[in-house]
Design a protein around this motif. Structure first.
Motif, short mmCIF file in Angstrom:
data_model
loop_
_atom_site.label_atom_id
_atom_site.label_comp_id
_atom_site.label_asym_id
_atom_site.label_seq_id
_atom_site.Cartn_x
_atom_site.Cartn_y
_atom_site.Cartn_z
N SER A 327 -80.05 -43.57 -60.22
CA SER A 327 -78.66 -43.26 -60.57
C SER A 327 -77.64 -43.84 -59.60
N THR A 328 -78.10 -44.49 -58.53
CA THR A 328 -77.14 -44.97 -57.54
C THR A 328 -76.24 -46.05 -58.10
N THR A 329 -76.61 -46.66 -59.22
CA THR A 329 -75.74 -47.69 -59.79
C THR A 329 -74.72 -47.11 -60.78
N LYS A 330 -74.81 -45.81 -61.01
CA LYS A 330 -73.90 -45.22 -62.00
C LYS A 330 -72.42 -45.42 -61.66
N PRO A 331 -71.99 -45.26 -60.39
CA PRO A 331 -70.57 -45.48 -60.12
C PRO A 331 -70.11 -46.88 -60.53
N ILE A 332 -70.94 -47.89 -60.28
CA ILE A 332 -70.55 -49.26 -60.63
C ILE A 332 -70.49 -49.42 -62.14
N THR A 448 -81.86 -49.14 -68.49
CA THR A 448 -81.23 -49.94 -67.44
C THR A 448 -79.99 -49.22 -66.91
N SER A 449 -79.28 -48.52 -67.78
CA SER A 449 -78.04 -47.87 -67.37
C SER A 449 -78.29 -46.77 -66.35
N ILE A 450 -79.47 -46.18 -66.35
CA ILE A 450 -79.72 -45.15 -65.33
C ILE A 450 -80.62 -45.71 -64.21
N GLY A 451 -80.63 -47.03 -64.11
CA GLY A 451 -81.31 -47.66 -62.97
C GLY A 451 -82.82 -47.61 -63.03
N GLN A 452 -83.36 -47.45 -64.23
CA GLN A 452 -84.82 -47.47 -64.35
C GLN A 452 -85.21 -48.72 -65.12
N GLY A 453 -86.40 -48.73 -65.70
CA GLY A 453 -86.83 -49.88 -66.48
C GLY A 453 -87.16 -51.06 -65.60
N PHE A 454 -86.58 -52.21 -65.96
CA PHE A 454 -86.93 -53.44 -65.22
C PHE A 454 -86.18 -53.55 -63.90
N HIS A 534 -71.54 -29.55 -45.61
CA HIS A 534 -71.31 -28.49 -44.64
C HIS A 534 -70.63 -29.02 -43.38
N ARG A 535 -69.46 -28.47 -43.08
CA ARG A 535 -68.66 -28.83 -41.90
C ARG A 535 -68.50 -30.35 -41.74
N LEU A 536 -68.23 -31.00 -42.84
CA LEU A 536 -68.02 -32.44 -42.83
C LEU A 536 -66.63 -32.74 -42.30
N GLN A 537 -66.53 -33.60 -41.30
CA GLN A 537 -65.24 -33.85 -40.66
C GLN A 537 -64.51 -35.05 -41.24
N TYR A 538 -65.08 -35.73 -42.21
CA TYR A 538 -64.45 -36.89 -42.84
C TYR A 538 -64.95 -36.91 -44.27
N ARG A 539 -64.39 -37.76 -45.09
CA ARG A 539 -64.79 -37.78 -46.50
C ARG A 539 -65.86 -38.82 -46.76
N ILE A 540 -66.92 -38.37 -47.39
CA ILE A 540 -67.98 -39.29 -47.77
C ILE A 540 -67.91 -39.50 -49.27
N ALA A 541 -67.96 -40.75 -49.70
CA ALA A 541 -68.12 -41.06 -51.11
C ALA A 541 -69.59 -41.43 -51.31
N GLY A 542 -70.31 -40.63 -52.07
CA GLY A 542 -71.76 -40.87 -52.15
C GLY A 542 -72.28 -40.75 -53.55
N LYS A 543 -73.50 -41.21 -53.73
CA LYS A 543 -74.17 -41.07 -55.02
C LYS A 543 -75.68 -40.98 -54.76
N THR A 544 -76.25 -39.96 -55.37
CA THR A 544 -77.69 -39.80 -55.21
C THR A 544 -78.43 -40.64 -56.25
N GLY A 545 -79.71 -40.76 -56.07
CA GLY A 545 -80.52 -41.47 -57.06
C GLY A 545 -81.96 -41.02 -56.94
N THR A 546 -82.66 -41.18 -58.05
CA THR A 546 -84.08 -40.85 -58.06
C THR A 546 -84.78 -41.99 -58.80
N PHE A 573 -80.09 -42.61 -51.84
CA PHE A 573 -78.72 -42.19 -51.63
C PHE A 573 -77.91 -43.38 -51.14
N VAL A 574 -76.73 -43.53 -51.76
CA VAL A 574 -75.80 -44.55 -51.27
C VAL A 574 -74.48 -43.85 -50.94
N ALA A 575 -73.80 -44.33 -49.92
CA ALA A 575 -72.53 -43.68 -49.54
C ALA A 575 -71.72 -44.62 -48.67
#
Lengths: 618, 370
Positions: A327-332, A448-454, A534-546, A573-575
């Protein structure tokens, strides 16, 4: 006559006989000595010039002097590769009376392993006559002393002091810095042998290999007078070698250490890149290996241990590991939908937990069995809804989808300056026809859209794509070597970042929306990466994937606990952070780590904390 | 001086039974040898001193032997030969191995090389054998003489010591020639020797001996291996030129390219440092000694003295030709020292013992005044 001769002695006759023979002997003496004198005249007068020049060639020889190899530092000046003086025990075979005896004798003085002997046997067959063959490397002071006092009864045995490459951080940067090894037959065919006349090691992999031309330097020459044993008596003329250049890498050893610790023994890879420049801040592949083992030839046993290990420590996962991105390619992909005007941020799709193609009852499942209900692009990214992207992929079609994604560098080598990377795979209709000789099926578009397959990507590609996303489409060529230092002047020359291209921006708002969605996936209660807020001092833009390791049959329930660890999904994970002005982009994979949010995201958080909060100069 | 006759003179030399011209020639050679040795040994005075002491011992032995009349030697000849032969057998059975060959007999106090003794004993025995027989020798006597030569030669060759075997055979053979052996027979022997040589090559030689012969035929085929010695020696000689590089200035020897430079290859050092002129001087001195020796032999009053003297001086000749031929690449490498110049004891003692006998032959003359 005959009778008389046998009966009586005749002194007068005998004296005459002898005198005749003595005259013959005298003539023989004069003749033989004349021949000798003529021979001498031939050598000393006629061919004097010839032998004279041979005598000069004998004693004067041109000796190559190896340059000192350049050092490698991290971005803060921490030494990654250095040269340390070591003592090597070497044998000139031609000067040894009985090689087996000498080896046995040496073995009584210092430890000589089977591996040492094996390597010695191998090496001595390809060493030129009267050249030393190394038997033991890195003698301790005590060993040097033990051998030295016995040298007089060990002809042909020498102890030589040389500079040997050493990697003080051992496995920490092995996959980036690489290592040098003894020059092989194959290396010889690719190098200027005159420049390597005195050099024994050459970069085999990593920076050591890719920047060999800078690290090696230029060979020096010495005109020396030697005796027959090759011992140098005096240097007649000297042209000093030019030492190799020092390299400063973009790598931050502190980040490497943090990442390695964060992996806590799991297998995987992490790449951190500075968005906007492409500087590679960390390049981690765990488990790793000690590059020092390879410098003087690794033993068969040690090599087998490394190469046969199930954990594949020699495998550079960061550059060569090819994984489904999940799923890490979903934002793109979401960005593609917005930028190509297929959807707007207000459009929504109803997610019942599955999706079917028109006229087909095959159900493409969503990771959440009960579905997400009505859902728009932002929440589809936050919650990683599969059905939304199945739908979007059908609207885009495979051709537009893959060509948009390709702009972020998928399916092609990033051009990393240390080489050795795999290209990954970005499937397209054209690719499938060419390689598989099959048409493209709509179902494949969905997977392909969920980053699986080929789909296959390397952690490096993923990190670079994330950096591109974070820097609003500025797609850079990632690079490890930051600066080249002239060893004599100390002058550092920084290498310019290379921009490969700019992803066209239709509406900056679209980029901002995707960025928000990624931030919310970290910060919101329903976000897939909420475990790291938890107690994050800056903003992270992230995306998980499996990434699925093996496929599930239709309607089969995925129950993690029941699956053997090696068959569990890879966690990705991408961020990038801080989200408004990204300084670092990270992509990582934990092999068989299970869910991306739980296993992978915390590693990225630790690395980012380390980089953004704990940097001494900030 | 070559033909001067000290035996008729009086004074010190007469009383000491020495021949002044021969002694002068020998001293000139030994002196020149010491000068070259100082350079060849890398200016090692201790080594030069050891050589001086050896020379002293050897000249002492020469003086002692010069006092013993040839008649005494003739009486003892077969005993000396018999003891020598017995010791050769002893060496083969219980000798000490040195440098891969069995040459030494350890007598507790000193190590002794019986093969050295045979260099004198063999010509002496042949001379003794012919002394009582009419000359030129009959075929059966030649056969016996040949046996006297061949048995010790083969025993020495078995050790293996090719150089000494060659010298024993050579000096013995010269006695045969001096005894008046027919030229025709010599030619036949030569024809017979060819298949014998083949047999020796196939069955009688050790690998290192064969490789020596092979590299002699083509030294450049293995420039760093067995041919190394000869190539380096030729370079040393050739680079010396007409006048040489000067004493102590030879690069080939001082930088250790020359092997065995103070022993078998001392001639190369001399040639490198003293040039062709030095070589001519040396060869002229040798020629003087040789001719003087032949003159002394021919002046002897009886057959034993003539044959023994001739055999001994020609053994000196063989030493010289084999050594110089070897270092200049004309002959294969056989371990034969340059007489009186090479560093080393045993051969020098034997050589000067031989000259002692020669002087004895010359100075013990029966005065047949009617």
């Amino acid at each position: 006559m005959r009778l008389r001769r046998t009966m009586l002695k005749d002194p007068i006759r005998e004296r005459h006989l002898f005198q005749n023979r003595a005259i013959f002997a005298a003539i023989l003496c004069v003749a033989a000595l004349s021949v000798l004198a003529l021979r001498m005249a031939y050598l000393q007068v006629v061919y004097h010039q010839h032998y004279s020049s041979l005598a000069t060639n004998n004693r004067v020889s041109l000796k190559a002097v190896a340059p000192t190899r350049g050092l490698i530092f991290d971005r803060n000046g921490v030494v990654l590769a250095q040269n340390i003086p070591t003592f090597t025990l070497e044998i000139i075979q031609e000067r040894v009376d009985d090689l087996a005896d000498t080896l046995d004798e040496l073995a009584t003085l210092i430890p000589i392993s089977e591996d040492d002997r094996e390597r010695f046997e191998h090496e001595r067959r390809r060493t030129r006559r009267f050249n030393p063959v190394p038997l033991r490397f890195r003698l301790s002071d005590e060993e040097v002393a033990l051998v030295s006092i016995n040298l007089h009864r060990l002809p042909g045995v020498e102890i030589n002091s040389t500079l040997t490459r050493h990697y003080p951080l051992a496995d920490l940067t092995a996959h980036t810095v690489g290592y040098v090894g003894r020059i092989s037959e194959r290396d010889l065919q690719q190098i200027d042998t005159s420049n390597y006349a005195a050099t024994r090691h050459i970069g085999k992999i990593g920076v050591e290999r890719s920047h060999e031309h800078l690290l090696h330097g230029r060979v020096g020459r010495e005109q020396v007078e030697t005796n027959a044993r090759g011992r140098i008596l005096q240097i007649l003329h000297r042209e000093p070698p030019e030492p190799g250049h020092n390299l400063y890498l973009n790598i931050d050893v502190a980040l490497q250490q943090e990442a390695k610790a964060a992996f806590a023994g799991e297998r995987g890879a992490l790449v951190a890149i500075e968005p906007g420049s492409g500087a590679v801040l960390a390049l981690v592949s765990v488990p790793s290996y000690d590059p020092n083992l390879f410098i003087n030839g690794i033993s068969q046993a040690s090599f087998r241990e490394l190469s046969d290990s199930r954990d594949q420590p020699l495998f550079n996962r960061a550059l060569r590991g090819q994984y489904p991105p999940g799923s890490t390619t979903k934002p793109i992909l979401g960005l593609a939908g917005l930028e190509l005007n297929e959807i707007t941020s207000l459009d929504s799709v109803v997610c019942p937990g599955w999706f079917s193609l028109p006229g087909d009852d095959h159900r493409y499942r969503d990771w959440r069995r009960e579905g997400h209900g009505p859902i728009g692009v932002t929440r589809a990214i936050v919650e990683s809804c599969d059905v939304f992207f199945y739908d979007l992929s059908l609207k885009l079609g495979i051709d537009r989808m893959s060509s948009y994604i390709a702009q972020f560098g998928f399916g092609q080598r990033t051009g990393l300056d240390i080489g050795g990377e795999a290209s990954g795979l970005l499937p397209s209709r054209e690719w499938k026809r060419r390689v598989k000789r099959e048409p493209w099926y709509p179902g494949e578009t969905l997977i392909t859209s969920i980053g699986q397959g080929f789909n296959l990507t390397t952690p490096l590609q993923l990190a670079n794509a994330t950096a591109t996303l974070g820097s609003r489409g500025k797609h850079m060529q990632p690079f490890v070597v930051q600066a080249v230092q002239d060893p004599t002047s100390g002058e550092k020359q920084h290498l310019e970042p290379i921009q490969l291209h700019q992803v066209p921006i239709q509406d900056p708002g679209n980029w901002w929306r995707i960025d928000r969605a990624m931030v919310r996936s970290v910060e919101e209660r329903t976000g897939t990466a909420r475990s790291i807020n938890h107690r994050l001092q800056y903003r992270i833009a992230g995306k998980t994937g499996t990434a699925q390791v093996f496929g599930l049959a239709q309607d089969q329930e995925y129950v993690e606990e029941e699956i053997a660890k090696r068959l569990r999904d890879h966690a990705l994970f991408v961020a990038y952070a801080p989200s408004d002005d990204p300084k670092i982009a990270v992509a990582l994979i934990v092999e068989n780590g299970g869910g991306g949010g739980r296993t992978a995201a915390p590693i990225a958080r630790r690395v980012m904390d380390r980089y953004l909060l704990a940097r001494p100069e900030n | 001086m070559l033909l001067s006759d000290a035996s008729h003179g009086h004074g010190l030399f007469r009383r000491l039974h020495l021949d002044p011209p021969l002694l002068l020639g020998l001293l000139a050679l030994a002196g020149f040898g010491l000068i070259v040795l100082y350079s060849a040994s890398g200016e090692d005075l201790a080594q030069v001193w050891r050589q001086v002491i050896r020379l002293g011992v050897a000249f002492g032995l020469m003086l002692v032997l010069a006092q013993i009349g040839p008649d005494t030697l003739q009486r003892w000849a077969h005993w000396i030969f018999g003891i020598g032969l017995a010791m050769l057998l002893a060496v083969l059975l219980l000798g000490v191995v040195g440098k891969g060959a069995q040459r030494w007999l350890d007598l507790g106090v000193i190590r002794f090389q019986p093969s050295e003794m045979m260099k004198i004993a063999v010509p002496m025995m042949v001379a003794w054998y012919f002394a009582e027989r009419t000359l030129p020798p009959a075929l059966k006597h030649l056969f016996v003489a040949l046996l006297i030569i061949l048995v010790p030669t083969l025993l020495v060759a078995r050790q293996p010591d090719l150089g000494t075997a060659l010298l024993i055979a050579g000096s013995g053979s010269f006695v045969l020639i001096f005894a008046g052996m027919r030229w025709r027979l010599l030619v036949y022997t030569g024809v017979l020797a060819a298949p014998l040589g083949w047999l020796l090559w196939t069955f009688g030689m050790r690998d290192y001996q064969r490789s020596r012969v092979l590299t002699f035929l083509n030294p450049e085929s293995d420039p760093l291996g067995a041919g190394y010695h000869i190539i380096q020696s030729k370079i040393a000689i050739g680079s010396g030129g007409l006048y040489g590089k000067g004493w102590l200035n030879g690069t080939q020897s001082h930088l250790e390219f020359l092997p065995e430079r103070h022993t078998d290859f001392i001639f190369s050092v001399l040639s490198e440092e003293f040039g062709f002129m030095g070589v001519l001087f040396l060869l002229a001195t040798y020629l003087f000694v040789l001719l003087r020796g032949l003159y002394i032999a021919s002046r002897s009053q009886d057959t034993f003295g003539r044959l023994l003297g001739g055999g001994l001086i020609m053994s000196f000749f063989i030493y010289l030709v084999v050594n110089v031929g070897m270092v200049s690449g004309l002959l294969p490498v056989v371990g034969v020292p340059l007489p009186l110049l090479s560093y080393g004891g045993s051969s020098m003692v034997t050589l000067l013992a031989g000259f002692g006998i020669l002087m004895s032959i010359h100075t013990h003359r029966k005065l047949l005044k009617s």
